[in-house]
Write an enzyme that holds these catalytic residues in place. Sequence first.
Site, PDB file in Angstrom:
ATOM      1  N   ASP A 245      -1.226   8.381  -4.311  1.00 50.00           N
ATOM      2  CA  ASP A 245      -1.673   7.122  -3.700  1.00 50.00           C
ATOM      3  C   ASP A 245      -1.450   7.175  -2.186  1.00 50.00           C
ATOM      4  O   ASP A 245      -1.200   6.149  -1.545  1.00 50.00           O
ATOM      5  CB  ASP A 245      -0.957   5.914  -4.302  1.00 50.00           C
ATOM      6  CG  ASP A 245      -1.632   4.580  -3.931  1.00 50.00           C
ATOM      7  OD1 ASP A 245      -2.813   4.597  -3.537  1.00 50.00           O
ATOM      8  OD2 ASP A 245      -0.965   3.532  -4.018  1.00 50.00           O
TER       9      ASP A 245
ATOM     10  N   HIS B 183      -6.036  -0.388 -11.317  1.00 50.80           N
ATOM     11  CA  HIS B 183      -5.006  -0.971 -10.457  1.00 50.80           C
ATOM     12  C   HIS B 183      -4.419  -2.126 -11.265  1.00 50.80           C
ATOM     13  O   HIS B 183      -5.023  -3.197 -11.378  1.00 50.80           O
ATOM     14  CB  HIS B 183      -5.592  -1.467  -9.137  1.00 50.80           C
ATOM     15  CG  HIS B 183      -4.559  -2.042  -8.214  1.00 50.80           C
ATOM     16  ND1 HIS B 183      -4.114  -1.399  -7.078  1.00 50.80           N
ATOM     17  CD2 HIS B 183      -3.849  -3.205  -8.278  1.00 50.80           C
ATOM     18  CE1 HIS B 183      -3.186  -2.133  -6.482  1.00 50.80           C
ATOM     19  NE2 HIS B 183      -3.015  -3.237  -7.197  1.00 50.80           N
TER      20      HIS B 183
ATOM     21  N   HIS C 156      -4.700  10.701  -7.503  1.00 48.32           N
ATOM     22  CA  HIS C 156      -4.937   9.377  -6.903  1.00 48.32           C
ATOM     23  C   HIS C 156      -4.756   9.507  -5.395  1.00 48.32           C
ATOM     24  O   HIS C 156      -3.629   9.534  -4.899  1.00 48.32           O
ATOM     25  CB  HIS C 156      -3.969   8.334  -7.454  1.00 48.32           C
ATOM     26  CG  HIS C 156      -4.262   6.942  -6.983  1.00 48.32           C
ATOM     27  ND1 HIS C 156      -4.635   5.935  -7.848  1.00 48.32           N
ATOM     28  CD2 HIS C 156      -4.262   6.383  -5.753  1.00 48.32           C
ATOM     29  CE1 HIS C 156      -4.834   4.817  -7.166  1.00 48.32           C
ATOM     30  NE2 HIS C 156      -4.611   5.069  -5.874  1.00 48.32           N
TER      31      HIS C 156
ATOM     32  N   HIS D 204      -6.336   8.457  -1.315  1.00 47.76           N
ATOM     33  CA  HIS D 204      -7.207   7.748  -0.375  1.00 47.76           C
ATOM     34  C   HIS D 204      -7.460   8.647   0.836  1.00 47.76           C
ATOM     35  O   HIS D 204      -6.506   9.071   1.499  1.00 47.76           O
ATOM     36  CB  HIS D 204      -6.541   6.451   0.092  1.00 47.76           C
ATOM     37  CG  HIS D 204      -6.320   5.460  -1.008  1.00 47.76           C
ATOM     38  ND1 HIS D 204      -7.250   4.518  -1.379  1.00 47.76           N
ATOM     39  CD2 HIS D 204      -5.264   5.269  -1.842  1.00 47.76           C
ATOM     40  CE1 HIS D 204      -6.792   3.788  -2.379  1.00 47.76           C
ATOM     41  NE2 HIS D 204      -5.578   4.229  -2.683  1.00 47.76           N
TER      42      HIS D 204
ATOM     43  N   LYS E 252     -13.087   3.185 -11.070  1.00 45.49           N
ATOM     44  CA  LYS E 252     -11.856   2.510 -10.663  1.00 45.49           C
ATOM     45  C   LYS E 252     -12.004   1.001 -10.779  1.00 45.49           C
ATOM     46  O   LYS E 252     -12.942   0.405 -10.225  1.00 45.49           O
ATOM     47  CB  LYS E 252     -11.491   2.885  -9.221  1.00 45.49           C
ATOM     48  CG  LYS E 252     -10.215   2.246  -8.697  1.00 45.49           C
ATOM     49  CD  LYS E 252      -8.988   2.725  -9.468  1.00 45.49           C
ATOM     50  CE  LYS E 252      -7.716   1.998  -9.032  1.00 45.49           C
ATOM     51  NZ  LYS E 252      -7.242   2.445  -7.712  1.00 45.49           N
TER      52      LYS E 252
ATOM     53  N   HIS F 276      -0.501   4.402 -10.304  1.00 49.44           N
ATOM     54  CA  HIS F 276       0.710   4.107  -9.517  1.00 49.44           C
ATOM     55  C   HIS F 276       1.634   3.089 -10.196  1.00 49.44           C
ATOM     56  O   HIS F 276       1.908   2.012  -9.667  1.00 49.44           O
ATOM     57  CB  HIS F 276       0.358   3.653  -8.103  1.00 49.44           C
ATOM     58  CG  HIS F 276      -0.787   2.692  -7.987  1.00 49.44           C
ATOM     59  ND1 HIS F 276      -0.902   1.528  -8.725  1.00 49.44           N
ATOM     60  CD2 HIS F 276      -1.871   2.716  -7.183  1.00 49.44           C
ATOM     61  CE1 HIS F 276      -2.010   0.902  -8.390  1.00 49.44           C
ATOM     62  NE2 HIS F 276      -2.620   1.583  -7.456  1.00 49.44           N
TER      63      HIS F 276
END
Length: 387
Positions: free
Chosen positions: A289, A177, A53, A55, A139, A215
């Site tokens: 994350d 999420h 995970h 970004h 996602k 997460h």
Amino acid sequence: MPHFVWSKSFSTRGNMAVRAFTRLPFSVTERCNLIHTRASKTELVITQPDDWHLHLRDGDLLAAVAPHSAQHFKRAIIMPNLRPPVTTTAAAVAYRHSILKALPPSSSFDPLMTLYLTDSTSPDEIKLAKKSEVVHAVKLYPAGATTNSQDGVTDLFKKCLPVLEEMASQNIPLLVHGEVTDPGIDIFDREKVFIDSVLIPLIKKLPELKVVMEHITTADAVRFVESCKEGSVAATVTPQHLILNRNAIFQGGLQPHNYCLPVLKRETHRQAIVTAVTSGSRKFFLGTDSAPHERRKKESTCGCAGIYSAPIALSLYAKVFEEAGALDKLETFTSFNGPDFYGLPRNSSKVKLTKNPLKVPDAFSFSFGDIVPMFAGQTLEWQPALV
């Protein structure tokens, strides 16, 4: 299994442990204490981890942060919440090309792409994603749940059921999420409500759909994942949710660099997550994350959510497992559970973690500004390096 190299130097406590060899038999407690004492003096060689995970953003920010993840991780599931979001296979392929261009020439880092689920995503797009061999997951962002989620799903069951059915058919995981966005729900309760109102009904409706609860932050999420069939539902766990509780946002004044979504929770929840990941369970795996923002966007009147951990993530995970007396289970969490769940081969490359002081920079400076990492200015104990 991880390979331990024992240090030749011993502390006073270590000398006491050595002298204990003259006294037999060992009790169970003594044996555990001795193992823990010696493990605190190790170098640890493990299979190179992946980040499930991550970004990476785009533009200048992408060029700045991508090398940090590529330094220690072999692969990473790349989040699609750009502006505009990555909603098509063609966009995912283009984004992957941009990531590869941002890496050092010698890097073997492999970005695994995802699609951003919207109310208008079609089953045909899922078929294209499968054929691409580039897109590995889809996602789910409930609309308004986190950074760049304004294009997310407004009603999963009414708008997206045909897509979810196609994903199950194509064996493409849904990455969730896990928070509701109803303003009437307390922010600290949004994960639990999401489990009850969305995830449990979803698993009952589509038991063949693979789901990753991203997460996780609560004991409720731990219990939910543990209650599900192995191989069907799993969870990623971040460094911040293993190390910090919600007090970290407010101690010594408002701490914007400890603000993330899902927000940090009570200490009891943190402890439950630590227990779960250090147990050796195959249902939990590494997902940082890591979410970079420029300092001025974090330290503002409306600071962005996200904690930047990529450069020190392995050091932080090692810290957690050592403190739990579970270094022997670190490799399972960081390097085995993720690829096994996704049906990908485990890496053959290795990383060595050495017990040497590691000073975390106060910030990483670039032409566009600074990025402040997690644990900025502090000293960690484990240094990772490719073998």
